[in-house]
Design an enzyme around this catalytic site. Sequence first.
Site, mmCIF file in Angstrom:
data_model
loop_
_atom_site.group_PDB
_atom_site.id
_atom_site.type_symbol
_atom_site.label_atom_id
_atom_site.label_comp_id
_atom_site.label_asym_id
_atom_site.label_seq_id
_atom_site.Cartn_x
_atom_site.Cartn_y
_atom_site.Cartn_z
ATOM 1 N N PRO A 78 -11.440 55.228 20.189
ATOM 2 C CA PRO A 78 -11.613 54.553 18.901
ATOM 3 C C PRO A 78 -10.358 54.509 18.036
ATOM 4 O O PRO A 78 -9.578 55.454 18.020
ATOM 5 C CB PRO A 78 -12.706 55.383 18.210
ATOM 6 C CG PRO A 78 -12.753 56.675 18.933
ATOM 7 C CD PRO A 78 -12.324 56.385 20.334
ATOM 8 N N ASN A 79 -10.242 53.398 17.345
ATOM 9 C CA ASN A 79 -9.185 53.125 16.365
ATOM 10 C C ASN A 79 -7.829 52.805 16.992
ATOM 11 O O ASN A 79 -6.901 52.402 16.292
ATOM 12 C CB ASN A 79 -9.043 54.283 15.352
ATOM 13 C CG ASN A 79 -10.339 54.526 14.618
ATOM 14 O OD1 ASN A 79 -10.870 53.614 13.985
ATOM 15 N ND2 ASN A 79 -10.894 55.729 14.705
ATOM 16 N N ARG A 133 -2.081 51.343 12.025
ATOM 17 C CA ARG A 133 -2.794 52.543 11.641
ATOM 18 C C ARG A 133 -1.819 53.709 11.496
ATOM 19 O O ARG A 133 -1.172 54.099 12.462
ATOM 20 C CB ARG A 133 -3.781 52.839 12.770
ATOM 21 C CG ARG A 133 -4.445 54.145 12.701
ATOM 22 C CD ARG A 133 -5.026 54.519 14.057
ATOM 23 N NE ARG A 133 -5.820 55.712 13.908
ATOM 24 C CZ ARG A 133 -6.129 56.521 14.891
ATOM 25 N NH1 ARG A 133 -5.744 56.255 16.117
ATOM 26 N NH2 ARG A 133 -6.837 57.592 14.659
ATOM 27 N N TYR A 190 1.539 57.412 14.288
ATOM 28 C CA TYR A 190 1.328 56.791 15.604
ATOM 29 C C TYR A 190 2.390 55.745 15.975
ATOM 30 O O TYR A 190 2.342 55.200 17.086
ATOM 31 C CB TYR A 190 -0.075 56.161 15.658
ATOM 32 C CG TYR A 190 -1.178 57.181 15.473
ATOM 33 C CD1 TYR A 190 -1.409 58.165 16.437
ATOM 34 C CD2 TYR A 190 -1.984 57.182 14.325
ATOM 35 C CE1 TYR A 190 -2.406 59.115 16.272
ATOM 36 C CE2 TYR A 190 -2.990 58.125 14.163
ATOM 37 C CZ TYR A 190 -3.193 59.089 15.132
ATOM 38 O OH TYR A 190 -4.176 60.033 14.967
ATOM 39 N N ASN A 217 -6.576 58.242 26.711
ATOM 40 C CA ASN A 217 -6.396 58.726 25.346
ATOM 41 C C ASN A 217 -7.760 58.558 24.679
ATOM 42 O O ASN A 217 -8.087 57.466 24.199
ATOM 43 C CB ASN A 217 -5.325 57.937 24.599
ATOM 44 C CG ASN A 217 -5.119 58.495 23.188
ATOM 45 O OD1 ASN A 217 -5.913 59.319 22.717
ATOM 46 N ND2 ASN A 217 -4.073 58.056 22.525
ATOM 47 N N ALA A 268 -10.367 60.125 18.835
ATOM 48 C CA ALA A 268 -11.210 61.124 18.159
ATOM 49 C C ALA A 268 -12.314 61.677 19.068
ATOM 50 O O ALA A 268 -12.781 62.806 18.852
ATOM 51 C CB ALA A 268 -11.814 60.522 16.901
ATOM 52 N N GLU A 306 -4.615 63.266 30.408
ATOM 53 C CA GLU A 306 -4.987 63.049 29.001
ATOM 54 C C GLU A 306 -3.712 62.790 28.199
ATOM 55 O O GLU A 306 -2.718 63.498 28.380
ATOM 56 C CB GLU A 306 -5.681 64.327 28.515
ATOM 57 C CG GLU A 306 -6.104 64.329 27.065
ATOM 58 C CD GLU A 306 -6.777 65.656 26.681
ATOM 59 O OE1 GLU A 306 -7.095 66.487 27.576
ATOM 60 O OE2 GLU A 306 -6.963 65.873 25.479
ATOM 61 N N HIS A 357 -2.116 62.009 24.239
ATOM 62 C CA HIS A 357 -2.194 61.865 22.779
ATOM 63 C C HIS A 357 -0.823 61.442 22.290
ATOM 64 O O HIS A 357 0.181 62.083 22.642
ATOM 65 C CB HIS A 357 -2.620 63.170 22.111
ATOM 66 C CG HIS A 357 -3.958 63.608 22.584
ATOM 67 N ND1 HIS A 357 -5.100 62.966 22.191
ATOM 68 C CD2 HIS A 357 -4.322 64.549 23.478
ATOM 69 C CE1 HIS A 357 -6.126 63.508 22.819
ATOM 70 N NE2 HIS A 357 -5.686 64.468 23.607
ATOM 71 N N ARG A 405 -1.222 69.366 14.057
ATOM 72 C CA ARG A 405 -2.033 68.699 13.042
ATOM 73 C C ARG A 405 -3.235 69.563 12.654
ATOM 74 O O ARG A 405 -3.223 70.776 12.864
ATOM 75 C CB ARG A 405 -2.425 67.304 13.565
ATOM 76 C CG ARG A 405 -1.197 66.437 13.865
ATOM 77 C CD ARG A 405 -1.581 65.069 14.366
ATOM 78 N NE ARG A 405 -2.309 64.311 13.358
ATOM 79 C CZ ARG A 405 -3.010 63.204 13.614
ATOM 80 N NH1 ARG A 405 -3.046 62.719 14.855
ATOM 81 N NH2 ARG A 405 -3.646 62.579 12.647
#
Length: 148
Positions: free
Chosen positions: A11-12, A19, A24, A75, A78, A99, A101, A108
């Site tokens: 998502p996003n 964003r 990012y 990825n 969330a 995976e 990110h 964070r």
Amino acid sequence: MSRLIYILNGPNLNLLGKRQPQIYGHETLADVEAECRKAAAGHGLEVRFHQSNREYEIIDWIHEARESAAGIVINPAAFTHTSVAILDALNTFDPPVIEVHISQVHKREAFRHHSYVSHRADAVMAGFGTQGYLLAIERLARLINTAK
Ligand code: DQA
């Protein structure tokens, strides 16, 4: 052996470039897709590249990958931190899973430090920016080639 890899985005990530660019970056998901296709082609790999804001679609693509793919780069965004369902789906997939990110999640908020997907992932890239996808493809290609 299959030369197909799935690159799945949660998502996003459709808003990549717009964003929170301070976190990012300025590249769009279309830019990332083009770079991934180029990198994969260099290793003789074919790519299915998808993004969804819906958990079930990501699960369905993982099920589809079970039939045909030699590896997955994911990825989960969330969903990384919430989705036992995506973990369960990845646990039905035997070839390598990497995976990714874009941000360095461990630097964070504390809620980003735990990943359900990491319980399955064979490798995790975090904090390499969008280059993390390309590094993941390079690693996946190595794993696929040595599994022959
Ligand atoms: C992310 C990190 C996640 O914590 C976040 O929810 C995202 C993107 C990353 O690529 O850095 O949406 O997966």
